[in-house]
Design an enzyme around this catalytic site. Structure first.
Site, PDB file in Angstrom:
ATOM      1  N   HIS A  71       0.573  -9.591   9.464  1.00 53.34           N
ATOM      2  CA  HIS A  71       1.638  -8.598   9.243  1.00 53.34           C
ATOM      3  C   HIS A  71       1.406  -7.326  10.032  1.00 53.34           C
ATOM      4  O   HIS A  71       2.362  -6.719  10.527  1.00 53.34           O
ATOM      5  CB  HIS A  71       1.754  -8.277   7.751  1.00 53.34           C
ATOM      6  CG  HIS A  71       2.160  -9.454   6.927  1.00 53.34           C
ATOM      7  ND1 HIS A  71       3.473  -9.869   6.832  1.00 53.34           N
ATOM      8  CD2 HIS A  71       1.433 -10.328   6.191  1.00 53.34           C
ATOM      9  CE1 HIS A  71       3.536 -10.946   6.055  1.00 53.34           C
ATOM     10  NE2 HIS A  71       2.307 -11.243   5.659  1.00 53.34           N
ATOM     11  N   ALA A 152       2.779 -10.617  -3.451  1.00 52.29           N
ATOM     12  CA  ALA A 152       3.129  -9.321  -2.867  1.00 52.29           C
ATOM     13  C   ALA A 152       4.465  -9.342  -2.141  1.00 52.29           C
ATOM     14  O   ALA A 152       4.827  -8.383  -1.467  1.00 52.29           O
ATOM     15  CB  ALA A 152       2.021  -8.872  -1.914  1.00 52.29           C
ATOM     16  N   HIS A 207       4.463 -19.598  -1.508  1.00 54.32           N
ATOM     17  CA  HIS A 207       5.005 -18.862  -2.649  1.00 54.32           C
ATOM     18  C   HIS A 207       5.922 -19.781  -3.464  1.00 54.32           C
ATOM     19  O   HIS A 207       7.106 -19.513  -3.659  1.00 54.32           O
ATOM     20  CB  HIS A 207       5.723 -17.596  -2.179  1.00 54.32           C
ATOM     21  CG  HIS A 207       4.792 -16.609  -1.547  1.00 54.32           C
ATOM     22  ND1 HIS A 207       3.998 -15.771  -2.292  1.00 54.32           N
ATOM     23  CD2 HIS A 207       4.497 -16.357  -0.253  1.00 54.32           C
ATOM     24  CE1 HIS A 207       3.260 -15.023  -1.481  1.00 54.32           C
ATOM     25  NE2 HIS A 207       3.540 -15.369  -0.227  1.00 54.32           N
ATOM     26  N   ASP A 286      -3.628 -12.866   7.744  1.00 53.70           N
ATOM     27  CA  ASP A 286      -2.653 -12.299   6.793  1.00 53.70           C
ATOM     28  C   ASP A 286      -2.922 -10.806   6.611  1.00 53.70           C
ATOM     29  O   ASP A 286      -2.711 -10.249   5.531  1.00 53.70           O
ATOM     30  CB  ASP A 286      -2.730 -13.032   5.447  1.00 53.70           C
ATOM     31  CG  ASP A 286      -1.520 -12.766   4.550  1.00 53.70           C
ATOM     32  OD1 ASP A 286      -0.504 -12.239   5.052  1.00 53.70           O
ATOM     33  OD2 ASP A 286      -1.587 -13.070   3.343  1.00 53.70           O
ATOM     34  N   ALA A 320      -2.718  -8.208  -2.103  1.00 54.19           N
ATOM     35  CA  ALA A 320      -1.613  -8.062  -1.153  1.00 54.19           C
ATOM     36  C   ALA A 320      -2.141  -8.076   0.265  1.00 54.19           C
ATOM     37  O   ALA A 320      -2.504  -7.045   0.822  1.00 54.19           O
ATOM     38  CB  ALA A 320      -0.858  -6.762  -1.423  1.00 54.19           C
TER      39      ALA A 320
END
Length: 403
Positions: A71, A152, A207, A286, A320
């Site tokens: 991210h 998250a 998820h 991540d 997160a």
């Protein structure tokens, strides 16, 4: 056109370690490799006389690492939707051995995801050819998720999978989406999963609270990947095997693992390695914008994330993202599993190259491929990194070599 010859080098690829080698780099690509005994035979004298000669006799050389799920880093996030954020990521990441990556979106308003993907398309069109990590495409993580496994991911923006919505994003990205992470149980009739397979985009389970049986059914429709194993998914249970069990048992699935010792206990990383094998695991970070920055409070998709040490968490304590760097992941995967250095190369580079469709030019040090090369010392710390033939980072310049 500059020629670089790295000589007396040990090359570690996914299938072998080759000592006393040369690597001839020209025009951003690897022109030739081979034994030092064949250097004079394979590289003309006039080129050897003018080339930049690099003594590679200490340490070893691996193909540039590929982070297919990241991210942000050093204050920048893919969802910022700016060229500056993407440039920061591309400039900084080589210091940890990353030479190609997929900026990863997060569950958000559709227009925010669209803007982020549009900016990636613009950046890719204008980006320099060498000297920074390559944005090899985009990873769309969400918003097609199960709310109870949101983690998250901001649950208020979760929607059911939609081919039409995805196609709008694909167009915005300049046809650069390489992975879509989704909950299979919220893809009616597996329509998006099947569509992604038809157009060559990886569909990944994430998820999700899906059962193993449902995941196995989705695999028949085109599901081929699992996002950050163990996290944000139905876990291992002796009576109800979930996505984690499907990831370990189904040979059609490649599997991401965050080898930081925070998201997954080292023993669970070892379990994944023993069950799935090095051929199916992909080390990812991540990581968030807070990586490389001091402990504090940061933003993730409009949410407040507190970073303390190696752990970022939401106000309710939900983990997160990570602070992991790829070079540390390279060391950790060996320490956690006992795998070979060659297998670590496979799990940090070659597998990802195959999964996102760039293995014809990345993932190994061999003639004809991009000159994405990481020089490590014997303790497996990054010394120098070349991105497409241009020096992009050194041990002394952790922020990346300025153009």
């Amino acid at each position: 056109m500059e020629d670089i010859i790295i000589h007396s080098a040990t090359i570690v690829n996914a299938d072998r370690t080759s000592p006393n080698q040369f690597i001839w780099i020209r025009g951003g690509a690897i022109r030739r490799t081979g034994s030092m005994d064949l250097l004079k035979q394979n590289v003309p004298e006039e080129i050897r006389l003018r080339a930049v000669m690099v003594d590679g006799s200490r340490g070893f050389f691996i193909p540039g690492m590929i982070d297919m799920h990241i991210h942000g880093v050093q204050g920048a996030d893919a969802m910022d939707g700016t060229a500056e954020a993407l440039e920061t990521m591309a400039r900084v990441l080589p210091a940890e051995g990353t030479t190609a990556f997929l900026p990863t979106t997060i569950t958000q308003k559709s227009e925010n995801i669209t803007r982020a993907l549009e900016k990636m398309a613009e950046y890719r069109a204008a980006a320099p050819e060498n000297g920074t990590a390559e944005i090899a495409g985009a990873h769309v993580e969400g918003p097609f998720f199960e709310p109870s496994k949101a983690g998250a991911q901001p649950a208020e923006f979760i929607v059911k999978a939609s081919v039409d919505l995805f196609e709008r994003w694909r167009q915005a990205s300049g046809n650069a989406v390489r992975i879509v992470s989704l909950a299979p149980e919220h893809d009616p009739g597996f329509a998006l999963t099947a569509h992604l397979q038809r157009i060559g985009v990886t569909a990944s389970a994430a998820h999700s609270n899906a059962s193993k049986a449902l995941v196995d059914e989705a695999v028949k429709k085109g599901l081929s990947h699992v996002t950050h194993l163990y996290n944000g998914m139905s876990g291992l249970h002796h009576r109800e095997p979930g996505i984690a069990a499907a990831a370990l048992l189904n040979p059609a699935l490649t599997v991401e693992i965050i080898a930081d010792g925070v998201h997954s206990h080292p023993d669970m990383v070892q379990l994944a390695y023993q069950a799935a094998g090095a051929n199916r695991l992909c080390v990812i970070t991540d990581s968030l914008r807070a990586k490389n920055l001091p402990d504090g409070v940061y933003d993730l998709g409009g949410q407040q994330v507190t970073v303390a040490g190696d752990k970022p968490y939401l106000p309710d304590g939900t983990i997160a993202g990570s602070m992991l760097a790829m070079d540390k992941g390279f060391r950790n995967i060996q320490a956690f599993t006992g795998c070979s250095r060659e297998e670590a190369v496979r799990m940090t580079s070659l597998n990802a190259a195959h999964e996102i469709g760039i293995a014809e030019r990345k993932g190994s040090i061999e003639a004809g491929k991009d000159a994405d090369i990481v020089w490590m010392d014997e303790s497996e710390h990054v010394q120098k990194v070349w991105c497409r033939g241009r020096l992009a980072a050194t041990a002394e310049q952790k922020g990346g070599v300025q153009p």
